[in-house]
Design a protein around this motif. Sequence first.
Motif, short mmCIF file in Angstrom:
data_model
loop_
_atom_site.label_atom_id
_atom_site.label_comp_id
_atom_site.label_asym_id
_atom_site.label_seq_id
_atom_site.Cartn_x
_atom_site.Cartn_y
_atom_site.Cartn_z
N UNK A 27 0.92 -0.95 0.28
CA UNK A 27 -0.01 0.41 0.16
C UNK A 27 0.52 1.15 0.53
N UNK A 28 1.96 0.80 0.56
CA UNK A 28 2.99 2.41 1.03
C UNK A 28 3.55 2.49 -1.01
N UNK A 29 3.91 1.40 -1.30
CA UNK A 29 4.82 1.65 -2.79
C UNK A 29 3.59 1.97 -3.82
N UNK A 30 2.13 1.76 -3.51
CA UNK A 30 1.43 1.99 -4.77
C UNK A 30 0.97 4.04 -4.37
N UNK A 31 0.35 3.63 -3.26
CA UNK A 31 0.10 5.63 -2.69
C UNK A 31 1.60 6.54 -2.94
N UNK A 33 4.47 5.60 -3.96
CA UNK A 33 5.45 5.83 -5.77
C UNK A 33 4.83 5.82 -7.08
N UNK A 34 2.95 5.02 -7.08
CA UNK A 34 2.77 5.05 -7.93
C UNK A 34 1.45 6.04 -8.35
N UNK A 35 0.79 6.20 -6.51
CA UNK A 35 -0.41 7.38 -7.15
C UNK A 35 -0.40 8.46 -7.18
N UNK A 36 0.86 8.34 -5.97
CA UNK A 36 1.42 10.44 -5.64
C UNK A 36 3.10 11.06 -6.62
N UNK A 37 3.14 9.63 -6.73
CA UNK A 37 4.53 9.57 -7.35
C UNK A 37 6.01 10.70 -6.58
N UNK A 38 5.09 10.61 -5.18
CA UNK A 38 6.02 11.94 -4.57
C UNK A 38 7.64 10.50 -4.62
N UNK A 39 8.21 9.68 -4.32
CA UNK A 39 9.49 8.75 -4.67
C UNK A 39 9.73 8.19 -6.05
N UNK A 40 10.85 7.91 -6.22
CA UNK A 40 10.64 6.68 -7.06
C UNK A 40 10.88 5.38 -6.72
N UNK A 41 10.56 5.14 -7.36
CA UNK A 41 10.47 3.28 -6.28
C UNK A 41 11.94 2.93 -5.73
N UNK A 42 12.78 3.04 -6.61
CA UNK A 42 14.27 2.85 -5.56
C UNK A 42 14.63 3.76 -4.80
N UNK A 43 14.15 4.89 -4.96
CA UNK A 43 13.96 5.93 -3.49
C UNK A 43 13.09 4.99 -2.37
N UNK A 44 12.20 4.93 -2.61
CA UNK A 44 11.43 3.91 -1.80
C UNK A 44 11.86 2.54 -1.63
N UNK A 45 12.42 1.47 -1.59
CA UNK A 45 13.06 0.24 -1.26
C UNK A 45 13.91 0.88 -0.62
N UNK A 46 15.15 1.74 -1.01
CA UNK A 46 15.94 2.35 0.18
C UNK A 46 15.92 2.29 1.23
N UNK A 47 14.76 3.82 1.42
CA UNK A 47 13.80 4.04 2.70
C UNK A 47 13.37 2.79 3.06
N UNK A 48 12.33 1.92 2.08
CA UNK A 48 12.67 0.39 2.95
C UNK A 48 13.40 -0.01 3.94
#
Length: 176
Positions: A27-31, A33-48
């Motif tokens: 859900x974090x990823x969907x909201x 990265x995908x819906x809001x575009x607040x982060x790139x996927x790679x940045x999200x995975x690093x943050x995770x």
Amino acid sequence: MNLWELFFVFLKIGWLTLGGGYVMVPLFLEEIVKKKGWMHEETFLQTLTLAQLFPGPIAFNLAVAVGYKLKRIKGAIISGIAVVLPSFISILVIAIFFLNFEKSKIVQGLFYGIRPAIASAMVIAVLELIKKRKWSKLNIISFLFMSVLLIFFKVNPIYLILISLGVVILWVYMKH
């Protein structure tokens, strides 16, 4: 994006998720990265990855880390409060009313019936993370080795995390 929008996105994630933190990750990823575009996927995975290094619930750690990344201290505070608020309210309501209903066949059936859904959501979250990761040969070997140690030899995960952290620190130190 303002702080109110950030608050409501994390509040929504908190309300819509049953089963704990790892179920929230997709859900974090969907909201975020995908819906809001607040982060790139790679940045999200690093943050995770960073959020997993700290003790405590992964959903809270991830919310605070993402909030900080997006809006610094205010974002971390707002995101952390928003993601735990639904759980706090739910637990409070359950604590008030549960003692009256804990023996109810309907309540017991609900808890029994929801377990497979939560387990499958957790499996999907793990598979989603595995698919998104860029795997090197070293990552695959490390993953398999640690999985064998955890599953077959029942090694405490804390030891594996500490050893891994030590190896990474040594590796970075040796490179520089």
